[in-house]
Design an enzyme around this catalytic site. Structure first.
Site, PDB file in Angstrom:
ATOM      1  N   TYR A 206      85.199  -3.956  47.241  1.00  0.00           N
ATOM      2  CA  TYR A 206      85.117  -3.078  47.043  1.00  0.00           C
ATOM      3  C   TYR A 206      83.162  -2.664  46.989  1.00  0.00           C
ATOM      4  CZ  TYR A 206      86.991   1.876  46.268  1.00  0.00           C
ATOM      5  OH  TYR A 206      86.687   3.270  46.224  1.00  0.00           O
ATOM      6  N   ASP A 212      84.736   4.836  50.507  1.00  0.00           N
ATOM      7  CA  ASP A 212      85.236   6.425  50.295  1.00  0.00           C
ATOM      8  C   ASP A 212      84.840   7.164  50.610  1.00  0.00           C
ATOM      9  OD1 ASP A 212      87.543   6.934  49.041  1.00  0.00           O
ATOM     10  OD2 ASP A 212      86.244   8.125  47.444  1.00  0.00           O
ATOM     11  N   SER A 218      84.943   7.897  44.974  1.00  0.00           N
ATOM     12  CA  SER A 218      85.135   6.456  44.510  1.00  0.00           C
ATOM     13  C   SER A 218      83.623   6.453  45.534  1.00  0.00           C
ATOM     14  CB  SER A 218      85.720   5.434  44.523  1.00  0.00           C
ATOM     15  OG  SER A 218      86.768   5.945  43.600  1.00  0.00           O
ATOM     16  N   ASP A 259      90.985   1.621  51.524  1.00  0.00           N
ATOM     17  CA  ASP A 259      90.970   2.749  51.859  1.00  0.00           C
ATOM     18  C   ASP A 259      90.421   2.879  53.141  1.00  0.00           C
ATOM     19  OD1 ASP A 259      92.405   3.859  50.166  1.00  0.00           O
ATOM     20  OD2 ASP A 259      91.135   4.835  48.831  1.00  0.00           O
ATOM     21  N   ASP A 443      91.323   7.510  38.448  1.00  0.00           N
ATOM     22  CA  ASP A 443      91.375   7.704  39.589  1.00  0.00           C
ATOM     23  C   ASP A 443      90.322   8.152  40.051  1.00  0.00           C
ATOM     24  OD1 ASP A 443      92.916   6.588  40.049  1.00  0.00           O
ATOM     25  OD2 ASP A 443      94.705   7.665  39.788  1.00  0.00           O
TER      26      ASP A 443
HETATM   27  C1  BGC Z   1      86.244   3.342  41.406  1.00  0.00           C
HETATM   28  C2  BGC Z   1      85.612   2.062  41.003  1.00  0.00           C
HETATM   29  C3  BGC Z   1      86.234   0.842  39.525  1.00  0.00           C
HETATM   30  C4  BGC Z   1      87.823   1.382  40.236  1.00  0.00           C
HETATM   31  C5  BGC Z   1      88.963   0.208  39.128  1.00  0.00           C
HETATM   32  C6  BGC Z   1      87.634   2.877  41.682  1.00  0.00           C
HETATM   33  O1  BGC Z   1      88.709   3.672  42.057  1.00  0.00           O
HETATM   34  O2  BGC Z   1      85.620   4.087  41.932  1.00  0.00           O
HETATM   35  O3  BGC Z   1      84.414   2.229  40.073  1.00  0.00           O
HETATM   36  O4  BGC Z   1      86.020  -0.050  39.793  1.00  0.00           O
HETATM   37  O5  BGC Z   1      88.712   1.807  40.580  1.00  0.00           O
HETATM   38  O6  BGC Z   1      89.000   1.400  38.745  1.00  0.00           O
END
Ligand code: BGC
Length: 488
Positions: A206, A212, A218, A259, A443
């Site tokens: 990710y 995002d 994110s 996403d 989130d």
């Molecule tokens: C965040 C990440 C995080 C992940 C797990 C995502 O929404 O952007 O930084 O590691 O969630 O919590």
């Protein structure tokens, strides 16, 4: 130290500073020889004299883990593993040595230093089947800390159970990838060596440039430009590849870039940031699929959003083209399948809904119907390997959201089905339910002044105040336990 009997002010002798050298902070060097005779003792420690100057006699080394290449724990005394060297804890996802009196905790964890094993595990079929799931020590530690903030004994008991379930490890930036990938691959290997079972670890890849793109919560460290796209390849994907090639004895699942491709299906025209990211998303996928898709012990699942994102007929039609194109671009790399509902709240089954005005004519108003439809579409488009993993970390209980597009820290959240292989009979293409996004990790922030504040995290049914995405959110965790379905 009593200044009255100081022989001389300590000259800044270049004595070697050891972790146990307490006198430097008082302005005195440490005695270079630990067996220097004690000339004077006070509350600070024992003092000796070297070259006519006072020096502090180092106390015996207590951070035993340093010699083994690990730090000593600074904020935890929770023992997660004990071996001949001592008691081990976990901080920020890394092993650390515990130096002062702790009692063994309940969660067995693996030896941080497994014997190297060059055998090659070969995934054939469902990677979740017939294996033990790796327990993420970082999450166990988060839950431990959460329990300390609880007063209700029934809630604590539920939280204790959470420590026994597995969830995915997010490699959400270059630094976290560097600190979490290898220790956990080692952890899985040693769990295998102590139990004799094959151990599956699930990581989330990710860090795409322009991550995002349709939301803010994110947004990642890499921007949608050529030089960051190059960094994604060389500093992130290549490094993951080199670790995966070193730890081949145990199976690994990679959840690919939540996403991102769903945004390519629906948000290119309406969101400039997604249009700017387009080339990098496609190029990044082709690059990583070619690298990871040829590793026998690795299985990949591409993210397909959720029922209320791509479930409509026209979206599914477009999606089929996008995913087919991406998979073809990664040849000879192969994907096992697709992952749905990551970090989302859409119920697995919701018999109260059917296609109609309430669902905005979405024929797939729950994840089950969504996967059934996607399975048909993808297989008829000629995609060869169509299997699914469904994230059940937030969808056990119908949340308070009034619109199914709400995705941020929803009130009424409940943890859903436990991680398990082949959970639904008659649905052989569903490889697993699994907790991809850890319950209790936020989130997105509800702080309106934050750079990553997204309006959705300010909506009525979003819990507030919420910390930044990925940070611990106690209220979210506690509600998720209370509303667990099945109950904990
Ligand atoms: C965040 C990440 C995080 C992940 C797990 C995502 O929404 O952007 O930084 O590691 O969630 O919590």
């Amino acid at each position: 130290m009593k200044t009255t009997i100081a022989l001389t002010a300590a000259a800044a002798l270049a004595a070697k500073v050891s972790a146990a050298c307490w006198s430097q902070s008082l302005g005195y060097s440490c005695c270079t020889n630990a067996s220097t005779p004690v000339v004077y003792s006070d509350n600070d420690g024992d003092w000796g004299v070297e070259n006519g100057n006072w020096c502090g006699i180092p106390v015996p080394e207590t951070c035993w883990a340093e010699k083994l290449g690990y730090s000593c724990c600074t904020s935890t005394s929770q023992v997660v593993y004990t071996d001949g060297d001592g008691n081990w804890g976990v901080e920020n996802g890394n092993w650390c040595g515990i130096t002062t009196g702790s009692t063994p905790g309940p969660s067995p964890s693996p030896n941080p230093d497994p014997t190297p094993d060059n055998t090659q595990y070969k995934i054939s079929g469902n990677p979740f089947s017939g294996v033990e799931f790796y327990l993420n020590p970082y999450y166990v530690e988060e839950v431990e800390n959460a329990i300390k903030q609880m007063t209700s004994s029934s809630l604590k008991a539920k939280a204790e159970k959470m420590k026994t379930y597995s969830n995915a490890i997010w490699l959400d930036n270059i630094k976290n990838m560097q600190s979490w990938l290898e220790p956990n691959l080692k952890g899985a290997l040693s769990q295998h060596q102590s139990t004799g079972k094959d151990v599956l670890t699930v990581f989330v890849v990710y860090d795409l440039p322009g991550r995002d793109c349709h939301a803010l919560a994110s947004n990642g460290e890499l921007l949608a430009n050529d030089s960051d796209a190059q960094r994604y390849k060389t500093e992130y994907i290549d490094v993951i590849e080199s670790h995966l090639k070193k730890y081949t004895a145990q199976p690994v699942v990679l959840i690919i870039e939540p996403d991102s491709l769903a945004n390519m299906v629906t948000n290119i025209e309406n969101t400039p940031a997604c249009a700017e990211s387009e080339t990098y998303y496609y190029d990044g996928h082709a690059y990583l699929l070619k690298k990871f898709g040829v590793l026998d012990h690795v299985a990949m699942y591409l993210d397909i959003g959720h029922a209320f994102w791509l479930g409509w007929d026209d979206n599914r039609e477009k999606a089929t083209k996008v995913y087919k194109k991406v998979i073809d671009s990664g040849s000879p790399g192969k994907v096992r399948g697709f992952v749905d509902n990551v970090a989302n709240y859409t119920p697995w089954e919701d018999p109260t809904l059917s296609r109609g005005p309430d669902t905005e004519w979405n024929p797939c108003p729950d994840e089950k119907r969504y996967l059934e439809a996607m399975y048909k579409d993808f297989t008829s488009a000629g995609i060869k390997s169509v299997y699914f993993v469904s994230d059940s970390s937030r969808n056990g209980h119908k949340t308070d959201r009034k619109h199914p597009g709400e995705w941020c820290n929803q009130t009424g959240v409940g943890i859903g089905a436990r991680p398990q292989a082949s959970p639904i009979s008659g649905m052989s293409y569903l490889d697993a339910f699994y907790w991809i996004k850890p319950l209790g990790e936020s989130d997105g922030t509800s702080d309106e002044s934050a750079a990553r504040f997204d309006g959705y995290c300010g909506h009525d049914t979003a819990m507030k105040p919420a910390p930044e995405a990925g940070q611990w959110f106690q209220k979210h965790f506690e509600q998720g336990l209370e509303n667990a379905n099945p109950p904990l």
